[in-house]
Motif scaffolding. Sequence first.
Motif, PDB file in Angstrom:
ATOM      1  N   PHE A  26     -38.315 -21.316 -29.463  1.00  0.00           N
ATOM      2  CA  PHE A  26     -37.466 -20.828 -28.034  1.00  0.00           C
ATOM      3  C   PHE A  26     -36.146 -20.633 -28.419  1.00  0.00           C
ATOM      4  O   PHE A  26     -35.518 -19.471 -28.044  1.00  0.00           O
ATOM      5  N   GLU A  27     -35.340 -21.471 -29.192  1.00  0.00           N
ATOM      6  CA  GLU A  27     -34.242 -21.114 -29.698  1.00  0.00           C
ATOM      7  C   GLU A  27     -33.816 -19.965 -30.463  1.00  0.00           C
ATOM      8  O   GLU A  27     -32.930 -19.208 -30.013  1.00  0.00           O
ATOM      9  N   GLN A  28     -34.784 -19.481 -31.456  1.00  0.00           N
ATOM     10  CA  GLN A  28     -34.677 -18.413 -32.027  1.00  0.00           C
ATOM     11  C   GLN A  28     -34.932 -16.944 -31.079  1.00  0.00           C
ATOM     12  O   GLN A  28     -34.112 -16.051 -31.171  1.00  0.00           O
ATOM     13  N   LEU A  29     -35.904 -17.211 -30.256  1.00  0.00           N
ATOM     14  CA  LEU A  29     -35.875 -16.152 -29.005  1.00  0.00           C
ATOM     15  C   LEU A  29     -34.697 -15.869 -28.024  1.00  0.00           C
ATOM     16  O   LEU A  29     -34.226 -14.822 -28.045  1.00  0.00           O
ATOM     17  N   VAL A  30     -33.963 -17.109 -27.731  1.00  0.00           N
ATOM     18  CA  VAL A  30     -32.729 -17.085 -26.929  1.00  0.00           C
ATOM     19  C   VAL A  30     -31.704 -16.417 -28.023  1.00  0.00           C
ATOM     20  O   VAL A  30     -30.908 -15.639 -27.528  1.00  0.00           O
ATOM     21  N   ALA A  31     -31.384 -16.947 -29.033  1.00  0.00           N
ATOM     22  CA  ALA A  31     -30.446 -16.102 -29.958  1.00  0.00           C
ATOM     23  C   ALA A  31     -30.723 -14.849 -30.310  1.00  0.00           C
ATOM     24  O   ALA A  31     -29.645 -14.082 -30.072  1.00  0.00           O
ATOM     25  N   LEU A  32     -32.104 -14.579 -30.248  1.00  0.00           N
ATOM     26  CA  LEU A  32     -32.389 -12.821 -30.374  1.00  0.00           C
ATOM     27  C   LEU A  32     -31.881 -12.033 -29.188  1.00  0.00           C
ATOM     28  O   LEU A  32     -31.447 -11.137 -29.166  1.00  0.00           O
ATOM     29  N   ASN A  33     -32.304 -12.681 -28.251  1.00  0.00           N
ATOM     30  CA  ASN A  33     -31.946 -12.082 -26.815  1.00  0.00           C
ATOM     31  C   ASN A  33     -30.175 -11.985 -26.509  1.00  0.00           C
ATOM     32  O   ASN A  33     -29.834 -11.024 -26.031  1.00  0.00           O
ATOM     33  N   LEU A  34     -29.648 -13.158 -26.934  1.00  0.00           N
ATOM     34  CA  LEU A  34     -28.160 -13.154 -27.111  1.00  0.00           C
ATOM     35  C   LEU A  34     -27.654 -11.933 -27.981  1.00  0.00           C
ATOM     36  O   LEU A  34     -26.650 -11.068 -27.607  1.00  0.00           O
ATOM     37  N   GLN A  35     -27.996 -11.718 -29.112  1.00  0.00           N
ATOM     38  CA  GLN A  35     -27.811 -10.858 -29.988  1.00  0.00           C
ATOM     39  C   GLN A  35     -28.070  -9.507 -29.407  1.00  0.00           C
ATOM     40  O   GLN A  35     -27.000  -8.653 -29.715  1.00  0.00           O
ATOM     41  N   VAL A  36     -29.349  -9.224 -28.978  1.00  0.00           N
ATOM     42  CA  VAL A  36     -29.624  -8.011 -28.406  1.00  0.00           C
ATOM     43  C   VAL A  36     -28.695  -7.562 -27.209  1.00  0.00           C
ATOM     44  O   VAL A  36     -28.240  -6.336 -26.979  1.00  0.00           O
ATOM     45  N   GLY A  37     -28.600  -8.576 -26.521  1.00  0.00           N
ATOM     46  CA  GLY A  37     -27.541  -8.278 -25.187  1.00  0.00           C
ATOM     47  C   GLY A  37     -26.012  -7.941 -25.405  1.00  0.00           C
ATOM     48  O   GLY A  37     -25.860  -7.045 -24.808  1.00  0.00           O
ATOM     49  N   LYS A  38     -25.319  -8.785 -26.317  1.00  0.00           N
ATOM     50  CA  LYS A  38     -24.257  -8.258 -27.105  1.00  0.00           C
ATOM     51  C   LYS A  38     -24.320  -6.821 -27.460  1.00  0.00           C
ATOM     52  O   LYS A  38     -23.208  -6.260 -27.156  1.00  0.00           O
ATOM     53  N   ALA A  39     -25.362  -6.439 -28.357  1.00  0.00           N
ATOM     54  CA  ALA A  39     -25.305  -5.312 -29.149  1.00  0.00           C
ATOM     55  C   ALA A  39     -25.468  -4.082 -27.712  1.00  0.00           C
ATOM     56  O   ALA A  39     -24.982  -3.126 -27.918  1.00  0.00           O
ATOM     57  N   VAL A  40     -26.523  -4.372 -27.029  1.00  0.00           N
ATOM     58  CA  VAL A  40     -26.431  -3.348 -25.863  1.00  0.00           C
ATOM     59  C   VAL A  40     -25.178  -3.182 -24.955  1.00  0.00           C
ATOM     60  O   VAL A  40     -24.994  -2.167 -24.610  1.00  0.00           O
ATOM     61  N   LEU A  41     -24.679  -4.419 -24.792  1.00  0.00           N
ATOM     62  CA  LEU A  41     -23.252  -4.185 -24.102  1.00  0.00           C
ATOM     63  C   LEU A  41     -22.290  -3.487 -24.814  1.00  0.00           C
ATOM     64  O   LEU A  41     -21.658  -2.440 -24.273  1.00  0.00           O
TER      65      LEU A  41
END
Length: 164
Positions: free
Chosen positions: A31-46
């Motif tokens: 779950f932590e890995q998925l959250v980290a991935l989503n945060l990374q993707v969210g920052k990159a998309v922004l």
Amino acid sequence: MSTLIPQQLVAAQQSSLEALFGLTNKAFEGFEQLVALNLQVGKAVLAENQEIVTKALSAGNPGALFALQASLSQPVAEKVVAYGRRVHEIVSGVQSEITAAATAQGQQFQRDAQGFVESLQKNTPAGSESAVAAWNSVLSAANATYESANKAAKQFVSSVSAVH
């Protein structure tokens, strides 16, 4: 009767609890890995959206804006595929770790249960053979159920993995 049997039960319960907490930790790590991935993707998309809006506002004419939009579609598709692949890797990794740990725990349970029945056979008074036979029967049924469930779970996992 000796205290060996209660000690075996306590040890088996403690082992089961440790395994449960270990599996829970594995699930949280995933779950932590998925959250980290989503945060990374969210920052990159922004950041990418900010860059796109800046380019769009400075484009000046509709033709340049359409060209910008067309040039972005391929990288977005590649990023979506890469994201899906990474999510699949994380989920598959956690799933395989949990499956391996659960299989090991099941096998340990079978060994402990067999040891328990053998201990009963050694420590029971004469005339209680029918009770020990009942325990053996229960153990055999539990082992058959475990094997059947384990086989079904492996088939399910392989069918789900084949879909992805």
